[in-house]
Design a protein around this motif. Structure first.
Motif, PDB file in Angstrom:
ATOM      1  N   GLU C  42      -8.080   8.698  14.090  1.00  0.00           N
ATOM      2  CA  GLU C  42      -7.730   8.948  15.456  1.00  0.00           C
ATOM      3  C   GLU C  42      -7.823   7.664  16.288  1.00  0.00           C
ATOM      4  OE1 GLU C  42     -10.821  11.391  16.834  1.00  0.00           O
ATOM      5  OE2 GLU C  42      -9.467  12.573  18.050  1.00  0.00           O
ATOM      6  N   SER C  43      -7.012   7.602  17.305  1.00  0.00           N
ATOM      7  CA  SER C  43      -7.159   6.508  18.253  1.00  0.00           C
ATOM      8  C   SER C  43      -8.482   6.689  18.995  1.00  0.00           C
ATOM      9  CB  SER C  43      -5.992   6.540  19.236  1.00  0.00           C
ATOM     10  OG  SER C  43      -6.264   5.721  20.319  1.00  0.00           O
ATOM     11  N   GLY C  44      -9.268   5.667  18.986  1.00  0.00           N
ATOM     12  CA  GLY C  44     -10.565   5.757  19.658  1.00  0.00           C
ATOM     13  C   GLY C  44     -11.661   6.283  18.767  1.00  0.00           C
ATOM     14  N   SER C  45     -11.406   6.326  17.475  1.00  0.00           N
ATOM     15  CA  SER C  45     -12.418   6.902  16.600  1.00  0.00           C
ATOM     16  C   SER C  45     -13.439   5.873  16.134  1.00  0.00           C
ATOM     17  CB  SER C  45     -11.735   7.543  15.388  1.00  0.00           C
ATOM     18  OG  SER C  45     -11.010   6.568  14.686  1.00  0.00           O
ATOM     19  N   GLY C  46     -13.276   4.641  16.519  1.00  0.00           N
ATOM     20  CA  GLY C  46     -14.308   3.661  16.187  1.00  0.00           C
ATOM     21  C   GLY C  46     -13.935   2.712  15.074  1.00  0.00           C
ATOM     22  N   LYS C  47     -12.688   2.671  14.713  1.00  0.00           N
ATOM     23  CA  LYS C  47     -12.268   1.804  13.619  1.00  0.00           C
ATOM     24  C   LYS C  47     -12.497   0.333  13.970  1.00  0.00           C
ATOM     25  CE  LYS C  47      -8.025   3.399  13.859  1.00  0.00           C
ATOM     26  NZ  LYS C  47      -8.157   4.379  14.950  1.00  0.00           N
ATOM     27  N   THR C  48     -12.000  -0.012  15.139  1.00  0.00           N
ATOM     28  CA  THR C  48     -12.126  -1.402  15.546  1.00  0.00           C
ATOM     29  C   THR C  48     -13.582  -1.806  15.670  1.00  0.00           C
ATOM     30  OG1 THR C  48     -10.036  -1.253  16.717  1.00  0.00           O
ATOM     31  CG2 THR C  48     -11.520  -3.047  17.355  1.00  0.00           C
ATOM     32  N   MET C  49     -14.374  -0.929  16.246  1.00  0.00           N
ATOM     33  CA  MET C  49     -15.780  -1.268  16.445  1.00  0.00           C
ATOM     34  C   MET C  49     -16.492  -1.428  15.114  1.00  0.00           C
ATOM     35  SD  MET C  49     -16.158  -1.815  19.471  1.00  0.00           S
ATOM     36  CE  MET C  49     -14.743  -1.817  20.531  1.00  0.00           C
ATOM     37  N   ALA C  50     -16.176  -0.564  14.184  1.00  0.00           N
ATOM     38  CA  ALA C  50     -16.795  -0.675  12.863  1.00  0.00           C
ATOM     39  C   ALA C  50     -16.447  -2.019  12.243  1.00  0.00           C
ATOM     40  CB  ALA C  50     -16.328   0.472  11.973  1.00  0.00           C
ATOM     41  N   PHE C  96      -7.298  -9.488  14.789  1.00  0.00           N
ATOM     42  CA  PHE C  96      -7.620  -8.526  15.843  1.00  0.00           C
ATOM     43  C   PHE C  96      -6.425  -7.660  16.194  1.00  0.00           C
ATOM     44  CE2 PHE C  96     -11.847  -9.395  17.632  1.00  0.00           C
ATOM     45  CZ  PHE C  96     -12.220 -10.386  16.749  1.00  0.00           C
ATOM     46  N   GLN C  97      -6.787  -6.519  16.761  1.00  0.00           N
ATOM     47  CA  GLN C  97      -5.761  -5.527  17.048  1.00  0.00           C
ATOM     48  C   GLN C  97      -4.747  -6.023  18.068  1.00  0.00           C
ATOM     49  OE1 GLN C  97      -7.488  -1.882  18.321  1.00  0.00           O
ATOM     50  NE2 GLN C  97      -5.594  -0.713  18.135  1.00  0.00           N
ATOM     51  N   GLU C  98      -5.215  -6.704  19.083  1.00  0.00           N
ATOM     52  CA  GLU C  98      -4.287  -7.077  20.146  1.00  0.00           C
ATOM     53  C   GLU C  98      -3.953  -8.564  20.099  1.00  0.00           C
ATOM     54  OE1 GLU C  98      -6.769  -4.927  22.372  1.00  0.00           O
ATOM     55  OE2 GLU C  98      -5.307  -3.577  23.275  1.00  0.00           O
ATOM     56  N   ARG C 417     -12.994   7.216  34.675  1.00  0.00           N
ATOM     57  CA  ARG C 417     -13.939   6.236  35.206  1.00  0.00           C
ATOM     58  C   ARG C 417     -14.078   5.003  34.331  1.00  0.00           C
ATOM     59  NH1 ARG C 417     -15.492   5.733  39.671  1.00  0.00           N
ATOM     60  NH2 ARG C 417     -17.496   4.879  38.998  1.00  0.00           N
ATOM     61  N   ARG C 418     -13.380   4.998  33.193  1.00  0.00           N
ATOM     62  CA  ARG C 418     -13.529   3.853  32.295  1.00  0.00           C
ATOM     63  C   ARG C 418     -12.756   2.643  32.809  1.00  0.00           C
ATOM     64  NH1 ARG C 418     -14.528   4.902  26.602  1.00  0.00           N
ATOM     65  NH2 ARG C 418     -15.794   6.767  26.509  1.00  0.00           N
ATOM     66  N   LEU C 419     -13.199   1.492  32.333  1.00  0.00           N
ATOM     67  CA  LEU C 419     -12.482   0.256  32.633  1.00  0.00           C
ATOM     68  C   LEU C 419     -11.711  -0.155  31.394  1.00  0.00           C
ATOM     69  CD1 LEU C 419     -15.381  -1.395  34.507  1.00  0.00           C
ATOM     70  CD2 LEU C 419     -13.075  -1.166  35.426  1.00  0.00           C
ATOM     71  N   LEU C 423     -12.080   0.584  26.486  1.00  0.00           N
ATOM     72  CA  LEU C 423     -11.195   1.489  25.775  1.00  0.00           C
ATOM     73  C   LEU C 423     -10.802   0.902  24.436  1.00  0.00           C
ATOM     74  CD1 LEU C 423      -8.777   2.347  28.702  1.00  0.00           C
ATOM     75  CD2 LEU C 423     -10.698   3.712  27.880  1.00  0.00           C
ATOM     76  N   SER C 424     -10.342   1.765  23.570  1.00  0.00           N
ATOM     77  CA  SER C 424      -9.782   1.269  22.322  1.00  0.00           C
ATOM     78  C   SER C 424      -8.329   0.881  22.571  1.00  0.00           C
ATOM     79  CB  SER C 424      -9.861   2.346  21.249  1.00  0.00           C
ATOM     80  OG  SER C 424      -8.835   3.292  21.447  1.00  0.00           O
ATOM     81  N   GLY C 425      -7.739   0.206  21.601  1.00  0.00           N
ATOM     82  CA  GLY C 425      -6.372  -0.258  21.755  1.00  0.00           C
ATOM     83  C   GLY C 425      -5.407   0.874  22.081  1.00  0.00           C
ATOM     84  N   GLY C 426      -5.529   1.946  21.351  1.00  0.00           N
ATOM     85  CA  GLY C 426      -4.620   3.069  21.572  1.00  0.00           C
ATOM     86  C   GLY C 426      -4.853   3.713  22.920  1.00  0.00           C
ATOM     87  N   GLN C 427      -6.097   3.732  23.332  1.00  0.00           N
ATOM     88  CA  GLN C 427      -6.393   4.346  24.632  1.00  0.00           C
ATOM     89  C   GLN C 427      -5.773   3.524  25.761  1.00  0.00           C
ATOM     90  OE1 GLN C 427     -10.612   4.420  24.022  1.00  0.00           O
ATOM     91  NE2 GLN C 427     -10.612   6.538  23.299  1.00  0.00           N
ATOM     92  N   ARG C 428      -5.812   2.241  25.624  1.00  0.00           N
ATOM     93  CA  ARG C 428      -5.190   1.391  26.638  1.00  0.00           C
ATOM     94  C   ARG C 428      -3.696   1.628  26.693  1.00  0.00           C
ATOM     95  NH1 ARG C 428      -8.174  -3.576  24.140  1.00  0.00           N
ATOM     96  NH2 ARG C 428     -10.251  -3.055  24.866  1.00  0.00           N
TER      97      ARG C 428
END
Ligand SMILES: Nc1ncnc2c1ncn2[C@@H]1O[C@H](COP(=O)(O)OP(=O)(O)OP(=O)(O)O)[C@@H](O)[C@H]1O
Ligand SMILES: Nc1ncnc2c1ncn2[C@@H]1O[C@H](COP(=O)(O)OP(=O)(O)OP(=O)(O)O)[C@@H](O)[C@H]1O
Ligand SMILES: [Mg+2]
Ligand SMILES: [Mg+2]
Lengths: 314, 495, 546, 270
Positions: C42-50, C96-98, C417-419, C423-428
């Motif tokens: 899922e987008s925002g599931s923590g892949k990038t952070m992991a 990196f993703q972006e 309220r997020r900045l 956010l994750s890439g997909g969320q942005r």
């Protein structure tokens, strides 16, 4: 590029004209009269008028202005009322002193302040940062005269390492000249470090959180290189602008420093001339500093795309 | 080594030119007087004596002065001094284009110089349209450049001033603008035989060079003196005196000068025109206390326009105001003063001006006089002074070596000269009289009258005469301070 | 698994300090040498952070609360910063993703590429240069010599992504982490890049950890796959098995959501063109140098294009072929050097203020690089609400409701309220979409709007687009490399190559009967087409919203 | 939100200054203007905690009485310079073209003017009063702000989110205010806090042109300037106001930094 530079140079003309006009009116608008100052409390009114006429001060203002401007156009800035010397060579001689000190001091200040700012940003809110910020703030709150005098007393008097007053041009005796100029440079460097450190710190903090910094780290670059290679160029723009400002400001105004260290510089000349209402010198100096200012800023602007290639030079 | 001794003397500002009495100020005069000499000059006691002249004779009607030149005097270029040179010098001074500061005095102000003629190579005759007691003193005036005689080669073919070729004990060396002026001993200097006496007497140079070093900053000057970068500072700040005194290797010389710290009033001002208010202020202040505070105890109070060091300063002049707060309050009440604020102008270029202002303000407050201080730059204050545009000023007057000149400085018609603070035709008449007669006793009487009237009419409050303290290295011998305040480096040695 | 594990992640837990929730919750997996592991989810599931946790480069707001990470037996969580630094680059390389924000804008590409090599390999400048050029060639950058002297902003999104890949692969790391490395690449280049990775894996034993939403890629390249959902690892195993027979419900949803062609919605008599380009040309002047200037680049070259109300026109084409430039030029964000753009018949390139304002209010853009297009200081809610300023008579409450609605629609309910940086890439990307559609524009240029979205959310967004189109009849210029998505939404397709349109026609014509060789090649290289089309698909899209 | 060390230290320092200023309006140990010639230049003692000055005035009382004026003048000056500077800087950097050129021509002209001359000019125009200094120094510093802001804007305006704002249909002014300006905060913050220090120091320099706070009313700046001749003999005279200025500045900087961090949402959780 060349045409851009030329165009920018052409734009200095209105600025200079503006300065010329403003200075000319302003110095005559403010109370006080050079002849009166020369004659002092014993001034005889008739003699005042006569001397003013001899100096061309009795003509109507517009006439004086046009006459002066006409001479300026051919490179004649007139003669000092105080000592009758031609203004241009006088200024250039004095400028060599101030210019050297300012350039070297600002260079050293930037050399110290920018890395210090980076370091503080890098360790934001940690003891090192706090120490650097506190140091910079302290330097900001010490007046030039105070610091200068302190150094003078310490190195000149207590330790006796450096001469206390005077100046020797570099063309005369390099080693001697160096001795005379060390303290003023150190003082000025310290005075300017404060704001530069804080500026580079603030900008670096903004840059440090950008992704390409993380990416640079992901490449395994050492922190030093990350800071110097990736953060610095992007964080340098505001500091660079500031350096331009400081340079411009100082070239026309290190009078206090020059007084404390007894240097025959442009700043002292300008301030003395203002107090002596020496109109030609004031006008000449301001025109000169304005020109320098504009040139410095032109260089600053030309260098801008080096730090931010997205900004095109118009 | 002794072969090449240089005395370095601190100067506050650079000199303006080397042309005597034209583009000048105090420091300029001080330097120029080492190079040029006039026919007459001030003695130590501010009386006038001959210098280049062996003697001078005044005709009975007081209009003709005959100067006999000393025969052995030489210019710096080796040429002997002749009557022609004197005539040439004076003609140059009287030419309007020269802008000699004292030209107005000799074109009618004091007296009109009708002719200067040489009778032989060593005799010059000056003829004036009227007599004046002040003619020799004016010729000797330091700010007139001592009316110094210079060689005609001092001026270039274009008529412009080059370097002074005078007859003084030192000749021009190098002038580095903004840094220093260096003078070199004039080996062929023909000195008078007497001992040194003011600007005249024996004036043989004892060192090879003297260097007037420009050090504007007082603290830097102090450091320079203590580090040995300068040998003498002829005018240290009073507040530094105590500190320097405690230092080894330094010694001091002081003299009361003739410059004056005053508080002047605009007697045409709505409030200040009431003499009772002026008197209230005079009674509110303690002159001695102010003098003490401002000069760090170095100067003595003086309520008279005549300087303490003047021979005309007697018991009469010593009489002034004594503090009396009750009387002051009473006077204010009588005058109907309702607490309206009065502006007191001061400047910080002359620190004493500001300090006096602060203390006067504090004193005035005690009796209910509300004074606001407005600090101005010197040029602005001078402009306001010249225009008479003020209520009160804390004003420094420069030195005048003759009492008549001192009074002349403050009195005159405001209508034509707004800067004059004392506008009273009677006073002017007395003053004019004092200028014409030469008799010492008669003049004293006139000056006593003037002093009493000054205390009475209160156009200004004179507070003290500046004391000048010279600090020097103990190696420096023979330096002496004197009332003109100008340094003299002939006869001074450096071990 | 082939050989002993190179990297083992064990019980990794990451917490976002600001929000206080776990963004990665007890995730364990491992990769062997030469292995190709796909991380999907899922987008925002923590892949990038992991992935960033492995490098020890978590953003300051995310902290590791638990778990071990071992590389070659060495515990990275215990390693000193200096040791980690030594490992980064030659041992662990990360793309990196972006890519847009991962390149330093102030340094030339050449400098940035050379850096790693200079540091970790002893090479002469000539060798470095040669290697850089060769690598850029491998990722199909034309004129690599010139590229080395250029700055990042002079490149298209895909080009930057390739440059990033090139600079990381140049070091031949033993572990290559690629976070959605091909989102901006056309299928041809995509294949090339992945082949390169496979080659690395084969030749150097590089382990590849590929984070992707593109199940086609997973199917074609990955040996094993792990699936993440809401920070948890929900399934792992051989890639083919997972795709063919997913066991977890989320994985099933993912596979089911694969785009597929629907009947082209030839709407009731497509009306007037909303917007049309006529002979549009854009030239980039090349950067000023101290003397002379660089030769100029013609990025868009005589393009004729029409978009009608209610129609979706897809623009496909090679990376760097001028798609973004075309889109921006049509919105008058960059000056055209020739041609016309007609908005409802009037030329907006020479329009007066009023017309221009109407045009601005009617048109929107979803930026290819959503991160840069979001004001770093504005919260998601504020960003999305901003366009509503210009909707007259909208009360504050209405506005808020509308914002909430739209965020809900793009699957970001509660993110107001997020900045951007939280956010994750997909969320942005979804924030950018929400901003573009909140005012219900008549024309949208959507530049790679779904590249960073997982299949389920992509489906949701595409459905949203279609719904809006159906309800509001808005026109869309849909720029994408993802042919599967194009196939799903486009009415017409335009194929671009080197700034020119080489082919255009109805979707079915292009996909079924491509004429131009380039089109054929693009289609052939699309990995999604290799996948067997799953049949069962009955789960309503809305249930998939996180 | 937790109070961080910086905020605490900065807040405390500024708090002390404000408290001092407030106290001084009702009470000081001595009358700060009371001249006492018998107690001149007394070193710190039980009687005079911070000693006395050359007129025998109590330094502590003067420090207290000077706090309010000093801070107020500095605050007003900085506010003036920053407001004018930011507006013109943003306009010049954002609009560019002729507006930029003309603004910069005037700006550079103003920059070349030394403060003293400006001050003398201001004196003529507004007369000698406390606000003259605000105007004079404000005019002297505003051009620097303009330059720095313009430089930053030049770079910020090229960011995509500004383009995005334009795309939404936001007017140029709105985009400037909402998107460009907040992202130029960092250099402005630095410049204005530094300026605060410069004003505290240079206020005294202008007081001898009749522009300062009229004497004998104390300000830290003119106390510091007046202490100069006594730098060696009566060190306390300079140290007291010097430290006051330094600590106020430190307080403002710390507070400013943490305020900026707080205003900057990106830092909120860091
Ligand atoms: N600084 C932060 N503060 C709070 N939450 C954050 C922060 N950064 C990321 N997150 C949250 O952490 C979660 C995981 O983010 P991550 O970037 O790892 O997702 P992802 O799986 O890579 O998604 P995508 O496929 O969209 O890129 C997301 O829900 C995101 O909102
Ligand atoms: N500011 C610029 N200066 C110079 N060249 C540019 C600039 N912007 C884009 N280009 C060039 O224009 C061409 C087209 O770029 P564009 O961004 O339109 O490509 P694209 O089709 O969107 O590619 P991608 O799919 O990779 O995003 C590229 O060759 C790129 O290098
Ligand atoms: Mg991600
Ligand atoms: Mg693109």
């Amino acid at each position: 590029m060349l045409s851009y530079v030329l165009r920018r140079l052409a734009f200095t003309i209105p600025t200079l004209l503006l300065v010329a006009m403003a200075v000319f009116t302003l110095v005559r608008l403010i109370p006080g009269d050079p002849v009166q100052l020369m004659l002092g409390d014993a001034a005889d009114p008739a003699q005042v008028t006569e001397m003013r006429r001899a100096l061309g001060l009795e003509e109507p203002l517009p006439v004086q202005f046009v006459l002066w401007l006409g001479k300026v156009a051919v490179g004649d800035l007139g003669k000092s009322i105080s000592n009758g010397l031609p203004v241009l060579p006088l200024m250039i001689e004095r400028f060599q002193v101030s210019g050297l000190i300012v350039l070297v001091a600002v260079f050293f200040a930037a050399l110290l302040a920018v890395p210090a700012g980076l370091l503080a940003a890098w360790r934001q809110n940690q003891p090192l940062d706090l120490a650097i910020v506190a140091g910079a703030t302290m330097l900001l709150s010490i007046p030039t005269f105070w610091l200068g005098l302190l150094l003078l007393l310490l190195f000149g008097l207590k330790l006796g390492w450096l001469p206390v007053v005077g100046y020797v041009p570099f063309s005369e005796n390099f080693g001697q000249a160096l001795l005379y100029i060390v303290l003023p440079i150190v003082t000025l460097t310290m005075v300017e470090i404060g704001v530069m450190t804080r500026m580079s710190r603030a900008a670096a903090i903004d840059v440090l959180r950008l992704d390409y910094v993380t990416h640079a780290r992901a490449k395994g670059l050492p922190e030093r290189r990350v800071l110097m290679r990736h953060v610095l160029p992007n964080a340098f723009a505001p500091t660079w602008t500031l350096i331009g400002l400081i340079l411009g400001h100082l070239l026309g105004g290190i009078a206090v420093l020059e007084t404390v260290f007894t240097l025959p510089g442009l700043g002292r000349l300008l301030v003395d001339s203002i107090f002596a209402r020496d109109y030609p010198v004031v006008q000449g100096c301001l025109l000169f500093t304005a020109l320098i200012y504009v040139l410095v800023n032109l260089v600053v602007d030309l260098c801008y795309p080096l730090f931010d290639p997205r900004v095109q030079a118009e | 080594d002794a072969q090449n001794t240089t005395i370095r003397l601190r100067m506050k500002t650079d000199i303006r030119s080397t042309d005597p009495g034209t583009n000048r100020d105090g420091p300029t005069d001080g330097v120029v007087q080492h190079m040029v000499e006039g026919l007459v000059a001030f003695r130590e006691d501010t009386s006038v004596g001959p210098l280049l002249a062996e003697r001078y004779d005044v005709s009975a009607d007081g209009k003709t002065y005959t100067f006999t030149l000393r025969p052995d005097v030489r210019f710096h270029n080796g040429a002997p001094l002749t009557a022609d040179d004197v005539v040439w010098s004076w003609q140059r001074y009287l030419d309007a284009a020269t802008q000699w500061r004292c030209r107005p005095e000799f074109t009618g102000g004091l007296a009109k110089l009708e002719s200067i003629a040489k009778t032989d190579d060593h005799t010059v005759v000056f003829t004036f349209d009227r007599p004046s007691a002040l003619i020799p003193a004016t010729m000797a005036r330091v700010d007139c450049g001592g009316s110094g005689s210079t060689h005609r080669d001092s001026v270039g073919p274009d008529g412009k001033w080059r370097d002074p070729i005078g007859t003084g004990p030192f000749k021009m060396g190098e002038w580095r603008r903004g840094q220093h002026v260096e003078l070199v001993r004039f080996d062929q200097y023909a000195s008078r035989d007497e001992a040194r006496d003011g600007y005249t007497g024996g004036k043989k140079a004892a060192v090879d060079r003297i260097r007037f070093v420009v050090i504007p900053d007082a603290a830097a000057a102090k450091a320079a003196l203590m580090s040995g970068a300068s040998d003498i500072d002829p005018d240290i700040e009073p507040e530094d005196f105590a500190e320097l005194k405690a230092r080894p290797g330094l010694k001091f010389e002081s003299a009361t000068t003739m410059s004056m710290a005053t508080v002047i009033f605009q007697t045409r001002d709505k409030v200040m025109q009431d003499v009772r208010i002026r008197r209230a202020l005079a009674l509110a202040i303690d002159t001695a206390e102010i003098t003490d505070a401002v000069t760090a105890g170095t100067a003595k109070p003086n309520n008279s326009v005549i300087p303490i060091s003047s021979p005309y300063y007697t018991k009469v002049q010593a009489g002034g105001y004594t503090r009396d707060l009750a009387a002051a309050r009473k006077l204010l009440a009588e005058a109907g003063y309702g607490g309206q604020p009065i502006k007191l102008l001061a400047n910080k270029r002359f620190k004493s001006s500001f300090d006096v202002a602060v203390l006067v303000q504090a004193a005035a407050q005690q009796v209910g006089l509300k004074i606001d201080i407005e600090v101005l730059d010197w040029a602005t204050q001078l402009d306001r002074y010249t225009k008479g545009d003020f209520q009160i000023q804390s004003f420094p007057y420069s030195a005048r070596l003759d009492p008549a000149l001192s009074y002349e400085m403050v009195t005159g018609p405001k209508a034509t000269q707004p800067r004059k603070v004392w506008d009273n035709p009677e006073v002017e008449a007395i003053l004019r009289q004092s200028m014409q007669i030469a008799d010492r006793g008669k003049r004293q009487v006139l000056f006593d009258t003037l002093h009493r009237r000054q205390i009475e009419e209160l156009p200004l409050i004179m507070i003290y005469n500046e004391v000048q303290i010279a600090a020097m290295r103990t190696a420096l011998n023979g330096y002496k301070a004197w009332p003109t305040g100008q340094p003299r480096l002939w006869g001074v040695t450096l071990n | 698994m082939s050989g002993p594990a190179l990297l083992t992640v064990d019980g990794l837990k990451l917490r976002a300090t600001g929000i206080g929730s776990l963004v990665v919750d007890d995730v364990s997996f491992s990769i062997g040498r030469g292995e190709f592991l796909a991380v999907v989810g899922e987008s925002g599931s923590g892949k990038t952070m992991a992935a960033r946790a492995i490098l020890g480069l978590l953003p300051p707001a995310i902290i590791r609360v638990d778990g071990r990470i071992r590389l070659d037996g060495e515990d990275l969580t215990q390693a000193t910063p200096e040791r980690l630094r030594q490992l980064r680059g030659p041992a662990i390389g990360m793309v990196f993703q972006e890519p847009m924000v991962s390149l330093n804008p102030a340094l030339t590409i050449g400098t940035q590429m050379a850096e790693g090599l200079k540091l970790h390999r002893r090479l002469s400048p000539q060798e470095i240069r040669a290697k850089s050029v060769a690598m850029l060639q491998r990722v199909q950058i034309r004129d690599p010599e010139r590229c080395l002297a250029a700055f990042p902003h002079e490149f298209s999104g895909g080009m930057r992504q390739r440059i990033m890949l090139a600079s990381v692969m140049l070091l031949r790391p033993s572990l290559l982490i690629a976070d959605e490395p091909t989102t901006a690449l056309d299928t041809l280049v995509q294949r090339e890049v992945l082949d390169l990775m496979v080659e690395l894996a084969r030749q150097e034993g590089t382990a590849v950890m590929l984070i992707t939403h593109n199940l086609g890629l997973v199917a074609r390249y990955a040996q094993r796959a792990v699936v993440l959902q809401r920070g948890k690892l929900v399934e792992s195993g051989p890639a083919q098995r997972i795709l063919a027979a997913p066991t977890h419900s989320y994985t099933r949803q993912l596979v089911d959501a694969l785009p597929r062609r629907e009947a082209a919605t030839h709407r009731d008599a497509p009306g007037e063109p909303v917007i049309a380009a006529r002979g549009l040309e854009v030239t980039f002047g090349g950067r000023r140098r101290f003397f002379g200037r660089r030769p100029s680049v013609r990025a868009v070259d005589g393009v004729d294009l029409e978009v009608r109300a209610g129609e979706t026109v897809a623009v496909v084409g090679g990376s760097g072929s001028g798609k973004t430039t075309l889109g921006r030029a049509m919105l008058r964000l960059i000056p055209a050097s020739g041609g016309q753009v007609l908005f409802r018949g009037s030329d907006i390139l020479s329009a007066d203020r009023a017309t221009l304002r109407a045009f601005r209010l009617g048109c929107q853009l979803v930026f290819q690089d959503p991160y840069s297009s979001l004001d770093p200081r504005m919260r998601v809610g504020q960003t999305v609400a901003e366009p509503l300023r210009h909707v007259p008579q909208l009360s504050a409450a209405d506005r808020e409701r509308r914002v909430e609605e739209v965020l809900e629609e793009v699957g970001l309910g509660g993110f107001g309220r997020r900045l951007p940086h939280e956010l994750s890439g997909g969320q942005r990307q979804r924030v950018a979409i929400a901003r573009a559609i909140v005012r219900r524009p008549v024309f949208v240029v959507a530049d790679e709007p779904v590249s960073a979205l997982d299949m389920t959310i992509q489906k949701q967004v595409l459905t949203l687009f279609r719904d809006l189109q159906r309800q509001r009849g808005f026109a869309c210029l849909f720029i994408s490399h993802d042919l599967a998505a194009v196939e799903e939404v486009a009415d017409r397709v335009v194929v671009m190559q080197s700034g020119r349109i080489v082919e255009q026609g109805s979707r079915d014509d292009i996909f079924d009967r491509p004429q131009h060789d380039y089109t054929k090649a693009l289609l052939a290289a699309s990995p999604a087409l290799d996948m067997p089309k799953p049949r069962s698909s009955t789960i309503p899209v809305t249930d998939l919203v996180t | 939100m937790k109070l961080r060390g910086n905020t605490l230290v900065g807040g405390t320092l500024i708090g002390i200054v404000l408290l001092t200023a407030a106290t001084a309006t009702v009470w000081t140990p001595y009358n700060p203007l009371q001249v006492n010639l018998r107690a001149r230049l007394k070193p710190p003692s039980e009687l005079y905690w911070l000693g006395t000055d050359e007129f025998g005035r109590d330094v502590l009382s003067r420090i207290m009485a000077g706090a309010g004026t000093s801070v107020l003048v500095a605050l007003l000056t900085v506010a003036f310079a920053v407001v004018v500077g930011v507006i013109l800087g943003v306009v010049a950097g954002y609009v560019r073209g002729w507006t930029d050129r003309i603004l910069m021509a005037v700006n550079d002209a103003l920059l070349a003017f030394p403060g003293i001359l400006l001050a003398l000019g201001v004196m003529v125009v507004v007369g000698a009063n406390k606000y003259g200094i605000v105007l004079a120094l404000g005019l002297a510093y505003a051009p620097s702000v303009v330059r720095v802001v313009r430089g930053t804007v030049l770079s910020v305006r090229e960011r995509e989110y500004v383009e995005a704002s334009r795309m939404i249909g936001n007017g140029e002014i709105y985009s400037m205010v909402r998107h460009v300006m907040p992202n130029c905060i960092a250099p402005i913050a630095v410049l204005s806090t530094s300026m605060f220090g410069w004003v505290l120091l240079s206020e005294s320099a202008l007081s001898f042109l009749g522009l300062g706070v009229p004497p004998p009313a104390p300000t830290w700046g003119n106390m510091l300037a007046a202490s100069r001749p006594y730098m060696e003999t009566a060190t306390w005279l300079g140290i007291a106001p010097g430290l006051c200025i330094a600590f106020t500045l430190l307080g403002i900087n710390l507070l400013g930094d943490s305020l900026r961090d707080r205003l900057d949402p990106r830092m909120a959780h860091a």
